[in-house]
Structure formats: C-alpha cells, structure tokens
Enzyme design. Structure first.
Site, PDB file in Angstrom:
ATOM      1  N   ARG A 165      24.502  30.080  34.746  1.00  0.00           N
ATOM      2  CA  ARG A 165      24.534  31.441  34.010  1.00  0.00           C
ATOM      3  C   ARG A 165      24.151  31.116  32.577  1.00  0.00           C
ATOM      4  O   ARG A 165      24.059  32.009  31.841  1.00  0.00           O
ATOM      5  CB  ARG A 165      25.942  32.216  34.091  1.00  0.00           C
ATOM      6  CG  ARG A 165      25.870  32.954  35.379  1.00  0.00           C
ATOM      7  CD  ARG A 165      27.033  33.764  35.196  1.00  0.00           C
ATOM      8  NE  ARG A 165      26.733  35.366  34.796  1.00  0.00           N
ATOM      9  CZ  ARG A 165      27.396  35.981  33.863  1.00  0.00           C
ATOM     10  NH1 ARG A 165      28.420  35.163  33.238  1.00  0.00           N
ATOM     11  NH2 ARG A 165      26.889  36.998  33.378  1.00  0.00           N
ATOM     12  N   ALA A 187      30.838  34.027  43.411  1.00  0.00           N
ATOM     13  CA  ALA A 187      30.019  34.045  42.394  1.00  0.00           C
ATOM     14  C   ALA A 187      30.630  34.810  41.147  1.00  0.00           C
ATOM     15  O   ALA A 187      30.687  34.581  39.986  1.00  0.00           O
ATOM     16  CB  ALA A 187      28.552  34.690  42.622  1.00  0.00           C
ATOM     17  N   CYS A 192      28.349  37.295  45.591  1.00  0.00           N
ATOM     18  CA  CYS A 192      29.422  37.641  46.567  1.00  0.00           C
ATOM     19  C   CYS A 192      30.679  37.403  45.454  1.00  0.00           C
ATOM     20  O   CYS A 192      30.579  37.112  44.289  1.00  0.00           O
ATOM     21  CB  CYS A 192      29.533  36.158  47.552  1.00  0.00           C
ATOM     22  SG  CYS A 192      29.406  34.673  46.843  1.00  0.00           S
ATOM     23  N   HIS A 219      35.411  39.506  40.007  1.00  0.00           N
ATOM     24  CA  HIS A 219      35.885  39.621  38.793  1.00  0.00           C
ATOM     25  C   HIS A 219      37.165  40.279  38.738  1.00  0.00           C
ATOM     26  O   HIS A 219      38.200  39.421  38.066  1.00  0.00           O
ATOM     27  CB  HIS A 219      34.796  40.885  38.021  1.00  0.00           C
ATOM     28  CG  HIS A 219      33.453  40.381  38.186  1.00  0.00           C
ATOM     29  ND1 HIS A 219      32.596  41.492  38.229  1.00  0.00           N
ATOM     30  CD2 HIS A 219      32.689  39.256  37.852  1.00  0.00           C
ATOM     31  CE1 HIS A 219      31.361  41.030  38.067  1.00  0.00           C
ATOM     32  NE2 HIS A 219      31.355  39.884  37.839  1.00  0.00           N
TER      33      HIS A 219
END
Lengths: 546, 455
Positions: A89, A58, A55, A187
C-alpha cells in the site's frame, strides 16, 4: 458525451438478467431535481464479475493495522496473504528509533497442510515467542486468514496467553477473508480491536499541548500525512496520533487525550471516531486535505472549533503564505489541464476527495465511485438509520462503548457544539453525491466490463483508479493516475501535495509518448475534410483540444 | 538468531502461494479465463501482483465466497460466477482454481464443474479444475500442477504427427519468444505450452479486446499425445506434477527434460536435442550468436570472476542462473528457493559440483535466512526476483532482477535471458552491476588500502 438512462440500459443489457437488476441499483446518473438519490452499496459482490474489491483481511491487516510501525503484524495462515499484503500500500513511516520500525518485515506462520489438519495454535504461540525475541516490538497484532477461522484456531486465547507471558500488548483480529462483503468488514474489525485493546491504554491524563488533535483515516500514502502535519504544526497544533499512517502503538495508546479528532477517510475509520466521542467526549470533524480549497476549509473549520482568535489569525497567515508559494507553481499546470475530464474511482473516500483537486486544475469528474463504501459515503450520514442491516453486516459485531468514568470530558459546552454543528461538519459527513455535477455518473463497485463501456462512451482524458484496472485504459489509449498508491509519487495532500499532483497529471497529458497513440474515437474525423498524412511516424494528435 | 530449521517464523517470504502460480499457465492458453473459488481477496491480491509484473490487465474472476458459503458450500457462487464469466468474456477454456477456503471446507470442484457443464449444456467448453490450496505449495508448484491439469484434461489419443511438445516454466514472455525463434531457426514444428508470450506482453493494438490474442491453441494441446517427443524445461519438477511425465506415462510420448536454455551448456543441450530430432545442424545465425556469447564471456571474465552470487527464486530459474554463473566464475555461495522439493537440491548439487567454495543450498527459504547466509558467505551480487531488494537495503548487496515477480521495476515481461543472445544480455546486466558497485567505491578503497594504510 453524456450517458442517459437508455445508454445505461444498453450497457447493462450485456449482463444476465439477474445481474442487470442488481447492478442497476449500484449506478446513478446524478440529477439534483430528483431529490436525494438512493444507491445500493456494501452488498454482496456478484461472483465472476471482475470486481476491484478485496477481502476483510486486506482491510484489517493490509489497510488499518499494517501502517503501525513499531508493532510486528503477524499473519496467521498460509504464506500467500502475508506476501500479498507486504509493503503493497506504500504507506510510509519513519521511526525515531530505527530498531522500532518493522514495516519492511513480512511475518507469517506459513501454515502447511499438517497445520490445517492438526491446528495452528501451538505454532502461532511458538512464533510469538520468536517474534518477541527477534524483534522486541512495542506490541504485536495477529491477523487471521481464511483457514484459521474454519479450523477453529482460537487466536484470541493464544494472544491473551502470550500477552501474559511476555508482558506486551498482543492482540488478535479474526479478519478471515470470507467475512463481510469487502475490505470494509476488515476496517470495522480493526477499528473494534484498536479501540478495545490499544486506544486509552496509555497513562496520559491531560493533553500535552494547547491544541491537541488526532488525524484518523490518514494512511500516509506517498507521505501525505507528513505534508498535512507540516502545515498543522506550523499553525500550532499538536498531532497526538495518526491512524494509522506513520502511526505507532506508543502514540495510539494515548489517543484518548486529543481535544478533536479529524476524519480524513470516513469509511475506514468512522467507527473509532464515533466510539472516541462516546467514550471520551471527543468530537470528530470531517476534513479533507486533498485539494487546496478543501484543505483551506478544513483548516478554517478546525480553527473555528477551537474558537481562539490567535489560532484563527495564525491559520489565515499560514494559508496565505502557503498559497503564495504554490499558486505560481500551479499556473502552468492549470493551462495544460484546463477542460479535460476524468474518472475517479477509488476505495472508500478518495473517489470523493480527489474531485475537488481535479476541479481546481480545470478537470471535470464525469464518473466517480467507491469500491467498498457504504450508502452514507454516497448519500451522507443522515441515511444511516435507514440502512437495513443484512446477514453480512450483522456478522461484524458493533463494539458498544460507554462513557469512560474517569476520562470522559465535554471538550466544548453542549450549546456551543450545537451552534458549531450548523457551521462545520462535526460528527457529520455529507457524502459524495452532493458535490457531483448533474449528469455525471456515480457507480458503486465498478467492474472491468463497466469500466470499458463507460470509457468508450464518456471518453475521459484521464482515468484514476488502481493498478488492477489502470492497464485497461492504457490499452485503450488513455492515461491513468493511480490514486491508491500514486504510481510511486506523492505526497498529494495539502498545499505542496497539490503541486505534485498537478505536475503528475499534466505529465500524462503532454508526454510525447502519447503522440504515437490515438484513442480509437479520435481516429474518426468529427468534421468532413481531408486527413493529413502522418509525418515520420508522428501523428497530429489532440487537434480538437488545442 | 536461531538456526533456520528451528525457527517458527517465516520472515520476508521468498515465495507466493499455489493459486498464484496456477493462474499464469491459463493466461498462456488461447481465449482462456480463470476463476478462483474462494474469498474475492485471493483473486484481487493475485491480479494486483501479476498486473504489476507484466504491466497488463489481468482479469481473473472470483466466486466471492462469504461467510454463508463457508457453512452451506460455495457451489451456487461458483456456478453464478461461471455464468457471468461466460456471458462477459465468452472464453474458450476456463480454469477453476481453489484456495485455502475452498479446500478447507472440502469443496468438490470436479463434481461441481461436471454438473455445471451438464446443466448448461456446455459439453465443448473445457473447464479445468486445479486444486491449489495456499497451504499446498508455493506458486511454482501451482504453476506446474496447472500446466499438467490443462494437458491432462484436454489431451486426446491422436494419430502421430511431427509437432514437438515444448513445455516451458514460468519464464518471461520475451524468453518464450526467443525460444520460439530458436525453434523456427531450427525448422522445428512445435506446440509450446503454455505460451503467454503475447497474452502477457501484448502489443498496443486497436481495438482493445478483453481476452488478448495469442496463447497455445486448445486443439494443439489436444494433439500433444501424438508428438514425437516432449521437451520440458523442468529439471527440478517433481514427477507427480510433471506434465511431460504425464504425457510419457499416459500416451508414451518420450520425455526429454532439459534445463532452461541459459548459458552455453544448457543452450547447447537444447539445440542438441533439436539436432537429434531433426538431423539439422545449428544454422549460421545461431552459430554466430554462440560466438558472440563466448566473446562476451571472455571480455567480461575479469569482472565476473570477482562475483560471489546469491541466487533465489523459482527452482527452475535458480537452477538455470546458477549454472550460468558457474560457467562464468560468478560462483554461487547461496542458492535458495521458497519452494520445497527434493529434486531441486539434488539437481542443483550436480551443477554446483565444480564450485571452489561449497554452496549453501536452501529449500523453503525466507529472506531472513537468505540474508543471514549471504552475509556469512560474503555474497556481493544477488540474482533473483524483486523481493531480493531486501538484501540490497540491509546488506548493500546489489540485485540483478530476473524471474517472477518483478514489481519494483518495469519490464519484467521484456527481460530476455535465454538462448545465446539472451544469456549475453543477462551476463551484461550482471557484469555491469558488479562494475557499478566497483566504481562506486574502488578509488577510495585503493587510496585507503595502499596510500594511507587506513583500510
């Protein structure tokens, strides 16, 4: 075995008709005779289909903001999302001041039912006070999870007031999970925020070194950035900021002074790259430090951009030295890997980047794709004007920047820039499709059902993706290589990274554990004849590959 | 640093959110699937974490709600998600869990589920709704609520039979297998729910199937009201979420709440319960296992007695580990859970009564609070899930992993810690961790203390 239209049709026939129509547009069989092939991407995920996508939260907190080490990243919301994005990550960071590395901390407002009913702004404000007192970070980010936007918490105002109160950079990101269609939206939100609030806040006016660069879209997974920076430094580059692996607020705020921006992951960071070009006149160069040939080409392109004979010479010297070191090490691995095939399905750029490295080891990529990329990541940036904005992409506003009155500089003359653009990928990314071989499969937003079907038909020797789908091939008797977090290995970038990758992939092929496990299709003899008995539980395996 | 209760920060959490816990029981029901109604990130994040613990494919669907859904509701997405899930997986049961998003916009999943069944003519497919907003509780609460909702949705008034209900908390698949072995040794017919001993720790078999074999059979759950008794390993479960309590109140099935059979006393108690039921004594094989556990405890006591433990995780596991530590002199100085619930503190206080040192009991704890207390109280061994590695990294306290999640080591699904044999294996892990710590520094420490006098 290859997949033709008929086989593809048969796979998709398992879906309900509407789903089939949609999925068909997300899958291509590469055919260079057909001209540019269009793929559908960055559109809504089909509910219930077992996607690998995440999503907006994230993408924003988890991917772009999270690696910035000297900042505390507050997650405003109930505890889950903070927990799930905590060190997951494997982006590494080392800080010169150990008290200014907060990556191992997970900090959340842990909203409860009463906060949902009465609002969480006050709790967030009090928490920022605590965070400043406890951690004394260089800056703070606040990322919103789903309920925050729904109950109308104004986190931007809370951030502004806190910034005034504490005198440090505190910014808010409205990256609620429901925004956009995947992490890609996050992003974009993070790119906008960093550009608006952090990059350019520093006081530097001149580059501190002759060849000052930024590396964008490099998240230092398994130490990738460290290996890349090692080589760049040896050639003579000064890396001002890495976005965002091992990155810091202190470096990022002066990112405006770089003379060139390198873009590794195009998908997650191209917004900042473009905005830096508009605002400060800094061109960006698409690089790829995964794979030996790609690394060499990237280094040569950089040297060509600066156009300095000494730099070009030094670049060649370093390349030669590095190759002398790694080539003998790679030889035995190449023998093991030769003739194998792989799937390469990762998030937004690695699905493309790793194909070159696989190819150098003798492994052919028969299927590749992205979780959350856009059409330009497949087809090249020339398609951007043709991408129709939809309701979902319109929800993430574009940040419009103007040339900075004082700091905008043409880094190289316009004429030379045009000349260079013909030779090297400046402000350009050609996408994945061009490098794929005819007959290979390109698939967007791969789901578990398709994964299984494609494996059954294409029978890859190794499957490279992430942790959610890696156990499916394992259960089918096929090794996997996680390309999201590298199975706790790495670095895989640059020259020495290529050796690590070759070692890890070879290991998957030759570990004796696989001798006990034969993929289902290998049980069926390809030739008529007698079948030998297994002796002592060890079955003859892979005879057809010896 | 401020007092824990005045802090507004949850710093390094000791728990996850409610829907995460709600997924697990469904994985222990035969041919069952789960869809999470909310943003797809919820499902993706949870699958990622569950897969990392069990090293298994974890298929959990999502209704992939987006901005439009937050305005017009997510009914269409959920129904489409169910259509696709049914088409691709053909499940025998579907759990529908909600999220922060679905609950905040007020989705009425009971209505949507009922409507969906009627529209599609799926009368016989159980659709189990579980309201699990992330802010509604920790993953432990999600787990228990999901078990309760599964049973409450499927259970029917049936004629009496001899199968005992056994309800287990979030323990490892290996633990569940051990409990089943003990039940078989005691010749008890049972319905164990939820049984993810095979589904979340599947053997390598060909061909690969999307929904793993195993799990509690739905018809067995339906018949749970006809059982002579419910044995529930849930002494810390609040009554509102207790599946055993539900069966008792609705169907009159007597409830015996026992701790997880870990340690001598708790395993004895579990076996005594079975003995009362069947009239059968412990078979020789279990008698021998008990004897071996006692032998293990005696042999290790001189090392264990030096342990000062900090224990954390799901309430039920903290309780079981704490009582095992009490039996072995590994006295708990801190017992903490990220969950909240009055019953945990109350229950654990009782077993810690004989502790020579007072134990700090932390509810709704985070690891910063746990670390602070561990340092103050001189803890030298940590016992709990993987996130306790923070205590090792920052305070040098070694960690023995147990519970959920174990994401930085393999084999969380294979850790055996229950029954006499499992307790012995658990104790060996603890003792050896204490020994490793001792051997890493004791010569230097003695040299400095007694010879040079510099320590």
């Amino acid at each position: 075995m290859a997949i033709d239209d008929k086989t593809l049709e048969a796979i998709l026939n398992e879906f309900p008709a509407k789903v089939k129509r949609s999925r068909k547009k997300h899958i291509l069989i590469k055919n260079s005779d057909a001209g540019p092939q269009e793929i559908e991407a960055n559109t809504r995920t089909i509910p219930g289909i077992m996607t690998n996508r995440g999503c907006a939260f994230a993408g924003c907190k988890g991917v772009v903001l999270g690696p910035l080490k000297d900042m505390v990243h507050i997650v405003h919301g109930p505890i889950g999302c903070a927990y799930y994005s905590w060190m997951t990550r494997r982006n590494k960071a080392k800080s010169e001041d150990p008290k200014k590395n907060f990556l191992s901390y997970c900090v959340s407002t842990d909203m409860q039912e009463s906060d949902i009913v009465f609002g969480g702004e006050k709790k967030l404000a009090r928490m920022i006070d605590d965070v400043v007192e406890i951690f004394n970070p260089n800056a703070i980010t606040i990322s919103a999870t789903c309920p925050v936007g729904l109950i109308g918490d104004d986190i931007n105002t809370v951030a502004r007031l806190a910034r005034e109160k504490h005198g440090i950079n505190i910014t808010a990101y409205t990256c609620e999970g429901y925004k956009g269609v995947s992490q890609s939206a996050g992003h974009h939100i993070a790119n906008n925020g960093l550009m608006e609030n952090i990059i350019g806040q520093g006081e530097l006016e001149e580059p501190p070194a002759k060849y000052t660069i930024n590396i964008l879209g490099e998240y230092n997974i398994g130490g990738d950035s460290w290996e890349v920076e090692r080589v760049l430094k040896e050639i003579g580059y000064h890396v001002q900021a890495v976005m965002t692996g091992n990155g810091s607020y202190e470096d990022l705020k002066n990112a405006h002074i770089a003379q060139l921006n390198l873009v590794q992951c195009h998908r997650s960071i191209n917004y900042i790259a473009s905005m830096l070009e508009t605002k400060y006149g800094t061109p960006w160069l698409k690089v790829n430090f995964i794979g030996i040939r790609a690394t060499i080409e990237s280094l040569r392109n950089m040297a060509q951009y600066f156009g300095d004979e000494a730099l070009i010479k030094k670049t060649e010297e370093v390349i030669e030295k590095e190759l002398m070191e790694i080539e003998p090490q790679l030889e035995p691995y190449k023998k093991i890997c030769q003739g194998k095939t792989t799937f390469c399905f990762v998030g937004g750029s690695r699905g493309h980047h790793y194909q070159g490295l696989y190819g150098e080891l003798g492994i052919k990529t028969v299927l590749a794709g992205y979780e959350f990329a856009h059409r330009d990541d497949y087809e090249g940036r020339e398609v951007i004007p043709n991408i129709k904005p939809d309701a979902d992409s319109k929800n993430i506003p574009d940040l419009h920047v103007l040339p900075d009155e004082n700091r905008y500089r043409l880094k190289i003359p316009a004429e030379r820039m045009e000349e260079l653009k013909k030779k090297i990928p400046l402000s350009y990314y050609a996408g994945m499709n061009t490098t794929m071989q005819d007959g290979s499969i390109i698939v967007d937003d791969l789901n578990h059902y398709e994964t299984e079907e494609f494996i059954r038909i294409l029978k890859p020797d190794i499957f490279s993706s992430g942790i959610k789908d890696k156990y499916i091939p394992h259960k089918m008797g096929i090794p996997s290589k996680q390309l999201h977090n590298y199975d706790y290995s790495g670095p895989y970038a640059g020259f020495r990274g290529a050796v690590n990758f070759a070692r890890d992939v070879s290991m998957s092929f030759i570990t004796p554990a696989w001798n006990f496990i034969v993929p289902p299709w290998k049980d069926k003899p390809l030739l008529e004849g007698s079948i030998e008995q297994c002796s002592e539980g060890v079955c003859p395996v892979d005879d057809d590959k010896k | 640093m401020k007092n824990q209760s005045y802090r507004n920060v949850n710093e390094n959490p000791c728990n996850m959110c409610m829907p995460m816990g709600g997924i697990l029981p469904f994985k222990g029901i035969e041919r069952s699937m789960v869809i999470i109604h909310g943003s797809q990130g919820c499902s993706t994040y949870m699958r990622r974490h569950i897969a990392e613990h069990f090293n298994e494919p974890i298929d959990v669907a999502s209704s992939s709600l987006n901005e439009k859904g937050t305005i017009y509701g997510g009914e269409k997405n959920l129904k489409q998600g169910l259509d696709n899930l049914i088409k691709l997986y053909n499940p025998g049961m579907i759990g529908i869990l909600t999220t922060c998003l679905a609950e905040t916009i007020g989705e009425d999943i009971d209505r949507i589920a009922a409507e969906y069944k009627a529209e599609r003519g799926l009368d016989r497919l159980p659709l189990i709704t579980v309201p699990t907003p992330g802010y509604g509780g920790a993953h432990s609460e999600g787990y228990w609520l999901a078990v309760k909702r599964i049973i409450a949705s499927v259970a029917e008034k049936t004629r009496l039979h001899s199968r005992v209900n056994v309800i287990v908390p979030n323990i490892s698949p290996a633990d569940i297998r051990e409990i089943k072995r003990i039940l078989q040794l005691m010749k008890v017919d049972y319905t164990l729910c939820p049984d993810f001993s095979d589904t979340l720790d599947r053997p390598f078999v060909k061909p690969y199937v999307k929904i793993p074999e195993g799990g509690t059979r739905i018809e067995d759950i339906a018949a749970m009201p006809g059982a002579p008794v419910t044995i529930q390993m849930g002494v810390t479960v609040d009554e509102g979420m207790s599946p055993g309590k539900y069966l008792e109140e609705e169907f009159g099935v007597p409830l015996v709440n026992v701790p997880i059979p870990m340690g001598v006393r708790a395993t004895d108690a579990f076996l005594d319960t079975l003995r009362h039921l069947t009239g059968r004594e412990r078979p020789d094989i279990l008698e021998a296992e008990r004897g071996r556990l006692l032998d293990c405890m005696i042999d290790s006591h001189k090392y264990n007695f030096q342990g000062r433990s900090v224990i954390f995780g799901d309430p039920e596991i903290v309780y079981a580990v704490a009582s095992t530590c009490m039996e072995n002199g590994i006295y708990p100085v801190v017992a903490a859970t990220g969950s909240k619930g009055a019953k945990f503190s109350e229950a654990i206080k009782k077993i810690l009564a004989g502790c020579p040192d007072e134990t700090d009991i932390l509810n709704e704890a985070d690891f910063t609070g746990i670390r602070e207390k561990s340092r103050q109280r001189g803890a030298n061994i940590a016992i709990g899930h993987s996130d306790g590695k923070f205590l090792t990294e920052r305070e040098g306290i070694p960690l023995v992993r147990i519970g959920f999640p174990i994401h930085d080591r393999v084999g969380g699904q294979r850790l055996l810690s229950v029954g006499y044999t499992g307790t012995g294996m658990f104790l060996d892990r603890v003792t050896n961790t204490l020994l490793e710590r001792k051997h890493s520094n004791y010569r230097a420490a003695m040299y400095e203390k007694y010879y040079t006098g510099t320590a």
